[in-house]
Design an enzyme around this catalytic site. Structure first.
Site, PDB file in Angstrom:
ATOM      1  N   ASN A  95     -86.696 -55.120 -86.872  1.00 17.30           N
ATOM      2  CA  ASN A  95     -87.964 -55.416 -86.188  1.00 17.30           C
ATOM      3  C   ASN A  95     -88.837 -56.261 -87.103  1.00 17.30           C
ATOM      4  OD1 ASN A  95     -87.040 -53.782 -84.188  1.00 17.30           O
ATOM      5  ND2 ASN A  95     -88.397 -52.075 -84.636  1.00 17.30           N
ATOM      6  N   LYS A 144     -62.326 -66.934 -56.463  1.00 15.70           N
ATOM      7  CA  LYS A 144     -61.708 -66.768 -55.146  1.00 15.70           C
ATOM      8  C   LYS A 144     -60.393 -67.543 -55.076  1.00 15.70           C
ATOM      9  CE  LYS A 144     -64.757 -66.599 -51.810  1.00 15.70           C
ATOM     10  NZ  LYS A 144     -65.826 -67.310 -51.085  1.00 15.70           N
ATOM     11  N   GLY A 168     -84.100 -53.492 -91.487  1.00 16.45           N
ATOM     12  CA  GLY A 168     -85.183 -53.194 -90.555  1.00 16.45           C
ATOM     13  C   GLY A 168     -85.418 -54.443 -89.732  1.00 16.45           C
ATOM     14  N   CYS A 206     -81.510 -50.372 -88.636  1.00 16.98           N
ATOM     15  CA  CYS A 206     -82.338 -49.340 -88.017  1.00 16.98           C
ATOM     16  C   CYS A 206     -83.439 -49.919 -87.139  1.00 16.98           C
ATOM     17  CB  CYS A 206     -82.942 -48.423 -89.074  1.00 16.98           C
ATOM     18  SG  CYS A 206     -84.086 -49.264 -90.173  1.00 16.98           S
ATOM     19  N   ARG A 258     -64.726 -72.636 -48.013  1.00 13.94           N
ATOM     20  CA  ARG A 258     -65.329 -71.512 -48.749  1.00 13.94           C
ATOM     21  C   ARG A 258     -65.645 -71.918 -50.182  1.00 13.94           C
ATOM     22  NH1 ARG A 258     -60.723 -67.010 -48.152  1.00 13.94           N
ATOM     23  NH2 ARG A 258     -62.501 -65.629 -48.483  1.00 13.94           N
ATOM     24  N   SER A 301     -80.905 -50.809 -95.636  1.00 16.63           N
ATOM     25  CA  SER A 301     -80.983 -50.622 -94.196  1.00 16.63           C
ATOM     26  C   SER A 301     -81.767 -51.809 -93.647  1.00 16.63           C
ATOM     27  CB  SER A 301     -81.687 -49.307 -93.878  1.00 16.63           C
ATOM     28  OG  SER A 301     -81.819 -49.165 -92.493  1.00 16.63           O
ATOM     29  N   ARG A 310     -60.860 -59.213 -55.425  1.00 21.65           N
ATOM     30  CA  ARG A 310     -61.547 -59.377 -56.717  1.00 21.65           C
ATOM     31  C   ARG A 310     -61.858 -57.995 -57.260  1.00 21.65           C
ATOM     32  NH1 ARG A 310     -67.168 -61.555 -54.048  1.00 21.65           N
ATOM     33  NH2 ARG A 310     -67.180 -59.961 -52.463  1.00 21.65           N
ATOM     34  N   HIS A 359     -96.413 -51.544 -77.533  1.00 16.61           N
ATOM     35  CA  HIS A 359     -96.389 -50.225 -78.160  1.00 16.61           C
ATOM     36  C   HIS A 359     -95.814 -49.184 -77.214  1.00 16.61           C
ATOM     37  CE1 HIS A 359     -98.148 -46.312 -79.366  1.00 16.61           C
ATOM     38  NE2 HIS A 359     -97.862 -46.752 -80.575  1.00 16.61           N
ATOM     39  N   TYR A 418     -73.151 -48.476 -90.590  1.00 14.67           N
ATOM     40  CA  TYR A 418     -73.695 -47.704 -89.468  1.00 14.67           C
ATOM     41  C   TYR A 418     -74.778 -48.467 -88.734  1.00 14.67           C
ATOM     42  CZ  TYR A 418     -77.789 -46.536 -92.367  1.00 14.67           C
ATOM     43  OH  TYR A 418     -78.920 -46.610 -93.131  1.00 14.67           O
ATOM     44  N   ARG A 443     -89.371 -41.976 -89.705  1.00 14.86           N
ATOM     45  CA  ARG A 443     -90.616 -42.675 -90.034  1.00 14.86           C
ATOM     46  C   ARG A 443     -91.680 -41.633 -90.326  1.00 14.86           C
ATOM     47  NH1 ARG A 443     -89.181 -46.130 -84.829  1.00 14.86           N
ATOM     48  NH2 ARG A 443     -88.598 -43.990 -84.344  1.00 14.86           N
ATOM     49  N   MET A 469     -73.562 -69.771 -51.017  1.00 15.19           N
ATOM     50  CA  MET A 469     -73.387 -70.587 -49.826  1.00 15.19           C
ATOM     51  C   MET A 469     -72.677 -69.782 -48.768  1.00 15.19           C
ATOM     52  SD  MET A 469     -71.107 -73.840 -49.037  1.00 15.19           S
ATOM     53  CE  MET A 469     -70.154 -73.164 -47.703  1.00 15.19           C
ATOM     54  N   GLY A 494     -74.358 -64.954 -52.157  1.00 12.60           N
ATOM     55  CA  GLY A 494     -75.441 -65.660 -51.481  1.00 12.60           C
ATOM     56  C   GLY A 494     -75.597 -67.106 -51.887  1.00 12.60           C
TER      57      GLY A 494
HETATM   58  P1  ADP Z   1     -68.159 -64.930 -49.434  1.00 10.10           P
HETATM   59  O1  ADP Z   1     -67.848 -65.464 -50.777  1.00 10.10           O
HETATM   60  O2  ADP Z   1     -69.582 -65.014 -49.048  1.00 10.10           O
HETATM   61  O3  ADP Z   1     -67.526 -63.589 -49.208  1.00 10.10           O
HETATM   62  P2  ADP Z   1     -65.890 -66.039 -48.053  1.00 10.10           P
HETATM   63  O4  ADP Z   1     -65.445 -67.403 -48.412  1.00 10.10           O
HETATM   64  O5  ADP Z   1     -65.117 -64.924 -48.628  1.00 10.10           O
HETATM   65  O6  ADP Z   1     -67.432 -65.917 -48.408  1.00 10.10           O
HETATM   66  O7  ADP Z   1     -65.887 -65.933 -46.485  1.00 10.10           O
HETATM   67  C1  ADP Z   1     -66.532 -64.907 -45.815  1.00 10.10           C
HETATM   68  C2  ADP Z   1     -65.690 -64.355 -44.705  1.00 10.10           C
HETATM   69  O8  ADP Z   1     -65.253 -65.379 -43.856  1.00 10.10           O
HETATM   70  C3  ADP Z   1     -64.403 -63.694 -45.150  1.00 10.10           C
HETATM   71  O9  ADP Z   1     -64.611 -62.381 -45.546  1.00 10.10           O
HETATM   72  C4  ADP Z   1     -63.592 -63.750 -43.902  1.00 10.10           C
HETATM   73  O10 ADP Z   1     -63.904 -62.681 -43.059  1.00 10.10           O
HETATM   74  C5  ADP Z   1     -64.013 -65.038 -43.309  1.00 10.10           C
HETATM   75  N1  ADP Z   1     -63.010 -66.063 -43.614  1.00 10.10           N
HETATM   76  C6  ADP Z   1     -62.951 -66.879 -44.674  1.00 10.10           C
HETATM   77  N2  ADP Z   1     -61.860 -67.645 -44.642  1.00 10.10           N
HETATM   78  C7  ADP Z   1     -61.202 -67.314 -43.510  1.00 10.10           C
HETATM   79  C8  ADP Z   1     -59.974 -67.728 -42.908  1.00 10.10           C
HETATM   80  N3  ADP Z   1     -59.198 -68.646 -43.476  1.00 10.10           N
HETATM   81  N4  ADP Z   1     -59.630 -67.151 -41.758  1.00 10.10           N
HETATM   82  C9  ADP Z   1     -60.405 -66.205 -41.197  1.00 10.10           C
HETATM   83  N5  ADP Z   1     -61.540 -65.760 -41.704  1.00 10.10           N
HETATM   84  C10 ADP Z   1     -61.951 -66.301 -42.870  1.00 10.10           C
HETATM   85 MG    MG Z   2     -65.732 -63.131 -49.494  1.00  8.94          MG
END
Ligand code: ADP
Ligand code: MG
Ligand code: MG
Length: 888
Positions: free
Chosen positions: A781, A26, A779, A844, A96, A777, A352, A468, A864, A574, A107, A105
């Protein structure tokens, strides 16, 4: 002094996209977007290493880091003309997380940091919108209490729902400033009650609390599990991004959204995404309100009556579209974007490379290569070979409802529907009658081969990924779920028992060998598509590939399937599998039970025409491509009956006395058959078996050559050789038969005799064995089994424990053990070629279809790889990628 902090904003950044390891994904991409001059709120990134240091130093933040963050915030203050903690023009921050690899997920982000009872007033005054300020404050309290203080957000949801109910509101946006103030007082009270401490008012305290929470989230159980599953080292750590807030909740000219530059499920080149007016952060994905489409085309397609961004905020939309094109062109890949519009002004918050389905990956790679955005080699390397599995088999329609009754291991990909049958005989019978069945067994054994072939799919309650059932099903390209421990087979009463449900023979089930799910009833499927984008990528892959890709096949159906998937020959046929079919097994048994050589020759004479026609058919299907045939490998007792019932049946068929048959079976019993009387040892004890097989091969070659006009060069492979003298003995038998057949037919036959390398001794003595071998060859396994001294059939019992306890990283039967087994392969390759320059080398084992193992084969210079038919496209792609990466 360590540079802990990298800043970005105001059209420049200290880092760039190349600094992913340092700044996390990020942070690196935020810096890159700044460098490109895109509108990004200013901020700073604390490097990933700080996370590791934080743990090493007993969770203390070094002073140096504190000072650098302070300096970074001063820069942000200068750019935004606001001050962090100020009661006139307060600067608010988002905190962030962002590791090197994206970790969904891990944080939750904290937004609107810096608000307190005073700054909230200033914010409202500044913006001329008190409702907005109080909405931001309540969001901040909710997030901070959840993420940093550990108070579940449910508590706040409840309060909010109660209040909305009381006020008769549907949406959060209807709540006024005064009403939010009241809700906030309730929030603060519940925090004090639940946690015994007040919500922190000092922005400094808030900031370091949030930064510490990001570091701590790296070690939370969710993150640890995710890293485990995706092989992400704990030492990487996460970066922390602290960024100036922009506000999507500042009234109806503000919005927040997420988008992909192309459609991530189809790959179509169309902007794809959603947004919400007057909202912030994760509101879009949280499903609080129904999000709106970004483009007008998507709105029309979805039949939504809510305006698109294109209609609602045309200027911001146009700028966003331009930025999408710019970013996609810059990264040369489909991007996944997050953005916010504050009072009509667009701000980019993240970019990304977007995750996509296998189908979309193909489409995007082909489109980009054809537009010359990337090279065809790059297009080839963009596709995850393993993901092709999704495309080669029917798959469950993702829109279909799934009624899951149990689950096991995703042992062989693809989905299949059919009636439940509990025996192989019934499966075969059903196939003859044109009924589709799922063969359901506790576990399968070699006698089930014909039933497995006849079934649409296989379900077992016991056994791992290398059981198997799993190995054979993968080989056949038949979907299989193995080891479904929460299902029970009651074979006697012909019942399949699931939690709260009992199914009987004839009931319809569907298995999903790609996910391991077992489902009730028939489910709609999507059929594979092998032309189009798939065909283009495969053609580009083939153009860059060095190694040949062959298949492991013994049945005409497999050989044909493999050809259609682009196999360039058979690397392993085989022959024992050919003896299990139909009536043959009885002739085979007769041969094994014969009292002497003369008796054996009588039975072998009956087997000869059957073998010959098998081989002739394979040769003609492969039409001049190389075909490697392995002489009989397994110990003979595998063909004999075991239970009393089976012995009674077989003795009746063969006209033998059951007691005598039992005696003979007992006499053939071995304590450790894997290391017993098998492989070339059989050919040495009973050369007449090898002679019959050689004759069948040569006669078939003559026949096929006559028929198709394509000369056949059979490659005869001697299994389980450890000594050169073993190979010499068997080769002499083969050569003698060749001479005879050439004499009889008057046709010159070219052929090769080679050996499997599947014993450590063979690998070590490769330079000597190569004197007598035309090819090796590997084998893998058996070579894995013999190198580790781990029985493949018993490994499931403890290998899983090994993996769980971190004793081994991966199952060496699935992914080649490069360090040990790999070194033996390297030794054998090098020593063999020292004796015979250009000695043909192949692999193989199951590993022949595993992308990482294929890379190893490329690096070792093998000629191969050979794998099961359905893995041929995967192997073609993986071999091409290995060659492309090898080019540098
Ligand atoms: P995740 O990795 O879970 O996507 P982010 O760090 O991207 O978490 O943050 C999630 C959301 O929070 C972003 O998609 C955005 O909508 C909001 N956000 C993050 N930073 C800012 C910021 N500087 N201003 C406004 N919204 C933000
Ligand atoms: Mg995000
Ligand atoms: Mg073997």
């Amino acid at each position: 002094m360590t540079k802990w902090v990298y800043t970005f904003g105001g059209g420049e950044a200290e880092g760039s996209a190349g600094d992913r390891d340092l700044l996390g994904g990020k942070g690196a991409n935020l810096a890159e977007m700044c460098n490109l001059g895109l509108p990004v709120p200013p901020g700073l990134t604390i490097i990933t290493e700080a996370c590791a240091r934080y743990y090493d130093d007993g969770r203390v933040i070094p002073d140096e880091l504190k000072a650098q963050v302070k300096a970074g915030i001063e820069k942000m203050q200068a750019i935004t003309d606001r001050i962090f903690g100020d009661t006139q023009h307060p600067l608010l921050l988002s905190v962030r997380s962002g590791a090197r690899a994206s970790m969904p997920g891990m944080m939750d982000t904290v937004l609107n940091l810096g608000l307190n009872d005073h700054t909230v007033q200033a914010l409202g005054h500044d913006a001329g919108d008190a409702r907005f300020a109080w909405d931001s404050y309540r969001r901040f309290i909710q997030m901070y209490a959840d993420v940093v203080m550990g108070l579940d957000h449910e508590v706040f949801e409840e309060i909010l729902e109660d209040e909305k109910g009381r006020l008769g509101y549907e949406n959060d946006t209807e709540i006024s400033a005064v009403e939010w103030q009241h809700i906030i007082s309730l929030y603060k009270r519940v925090i004090e009650e639940e946690l015994g401490e007040a919500f922190p008012q000092d922005p400094e305290v808030q900031l370091w609390g949030a930064i510490g929470a990001v570091f701590a989230s790296w070690m939370n159980p969710r993150a640890i599990t995710y890293r485990h599953l995706h092989n992400i080292p704990a030492a990487w750590g996460t970066a922390v991004n602290v960024q100036a807030m922009v506000f999507g909740n500042l009234g109806n000219t503000s919005a927040t959204g997420v988008a992909f530059t192309r459609n991530p499920s189809t790959g179509e080149n169309e902007l794809y995404g959603e947004f919400l007016v007057n909202a912030q952060g994760e509101d879009v994905v949280a499903g609080i309100r129904t999000p709106q489409n970004i483009t007008e085309a998507a709105r029309i397609a979805s039949g939504s009556d809510k305006p698109s961004l294109e209609k609602l905020m045309p200027e911001a939309f146009e700028e966003f579209q331009r930025i999408c094109a710019r970013l996609e062109g810059h990264y040369r890949d489909m991007q996944d974007l997050e953005f916010t519009i504050e009072r009509g002004t667009l701000w980019m918050l993240q970019t990304r490379s977007g995750k996509r389905t296998a189908k979309a990956a193909l489409r995007i790679a082909v489109d980009m290569a054809e537009a010359r955005t990337i090279t065809t080699d790059q297009a080839v390397t963009r596709i995850d070979p393993a993901s092709l599995d999704q495309l080669l088999h029917p798959t469950i329609d993702p829109r279909a409802r799934r009624d899951i009754i149990g689950s096991g291991l995703p042992a062989s990909p693809g989905a299949a529907t059919g009636e439940i049958v509990f025996t192989s005989e019934e499966a075969v019978l059903a196939e003859k009658e044109g009924r589709k069945v799922i063969l359901v067994r506790v576990e399968t054994s070699p006698e089930d081969i014909h039933g497995m072939h006849a079934a649409e799919g296989i379900l077992t309650c016991r056994g791992g990924m290398t059981s198997h059932a799993a190995v054979v099903a993968r080989g056949m390209g038949i979907p299989c779920v193995s080891g479904a421990g929460n299902l029970r087979v009651d074979a006697r009463n012909e019942l399949l028992i699931a939690a709260g449900m009992t199914l009987k023979k004839g009931d319809i089930i569907t298995i999903d060998g790609s996910s391991g799910q077992v489902l009730k009833g028939e489910i709609p499927m999507l059929q594979p598509e092998l032309s189009g984008d798939f065909g283009k990528i495969m053609a580009w892959a083939d153009a860059s590939r060095r190694m040949t890709v062959r298949t492991n096949a013994e049945t005409p159906a497999d050989a044909r399937a493999a050809r259609s998937f682009g196999a360039e020959g058979i690397g392993l046929c085989r022959t024992e599998h050919m003896f299990f079919e139909g009536e043959r097994i009885n002739v085979m048994r007769e041969m094994i039970l014969a009292a002497d050589e003369a008796g054996r020759r009588v039975s072998l004479a009956k087997l000869l025409p059957m073998q010959r026609s098998d081989f002739a058919e394979l040769f003609s299907i492969m039409h001049g491509l190389p075909v490697t045939i392995r002489l009989l490998d397994p110990p003979l007792h595998e063909f004999l009956p075991k239970t009393d019932g089976e012995i009674a049946d077989v003795s009746a068929v063969l006209g033998m006395n059951p007691a005598e048959l039992r005696q003979r079976v007992d006499a053939l019993h071995e304590f450790n058959p894997m290391l017993g009387h098998r492989g070339c040892r059989l050919a040495i004890s009973y050369p007449e078996i090898a002679e019959m097989q050689a004759r069948a091969i040569f006669e078939a070659a003559v026949e096929a050559a006559r028929e198709t006009g394509a000369p056949v060069v059979p490659e005869i492979m001697v299994p389980l050789v450890g000594l050169k003298s073993e190979l010499d003995y068997v080769k002499a038998c083969i050569d003698a038969v060749a001479k005879e057949v050439i004499g009889e037919s008057g046709i010159e036959i070219e052929y090769l005799v080679g050996t499997m390398i599947e014993l450590p001794r063979a690998a070590l003595r490769a330079h000597v064995i190569a004197e007598s071998a035309d090819f090796f060859s590997f084998g893998t396994n058996d070579l894995t089994q013999t190198t580790f001294g781990i029985s493949r059939d018993d490994a499931a019992q403890f290998l899983n424990t090994y993996i769980q306890k971190g004793i081994v990283e991966k199952d060496p039967f699935v992914s080649l053990d490069f360090d040990g087994v790999g070194e033996l392969i390297q030794i054998a390759a090098e020593r063999g070629r020292r004796t015979k320059n250009g000695l043909k080398l192949g692999i193989c084992g199951e590993h022949g279809g595993d992308p990482a193992s294929i890379r190893f084969c490329e690096e070792t210079g093998l000629d191969y790889v050979s794998c099961s038919p359905f893995r041929v496209p995967i192997a073609r792609l993986a071999a091409a990628q290995a060659a492309i990466n090898g080019k540098g």
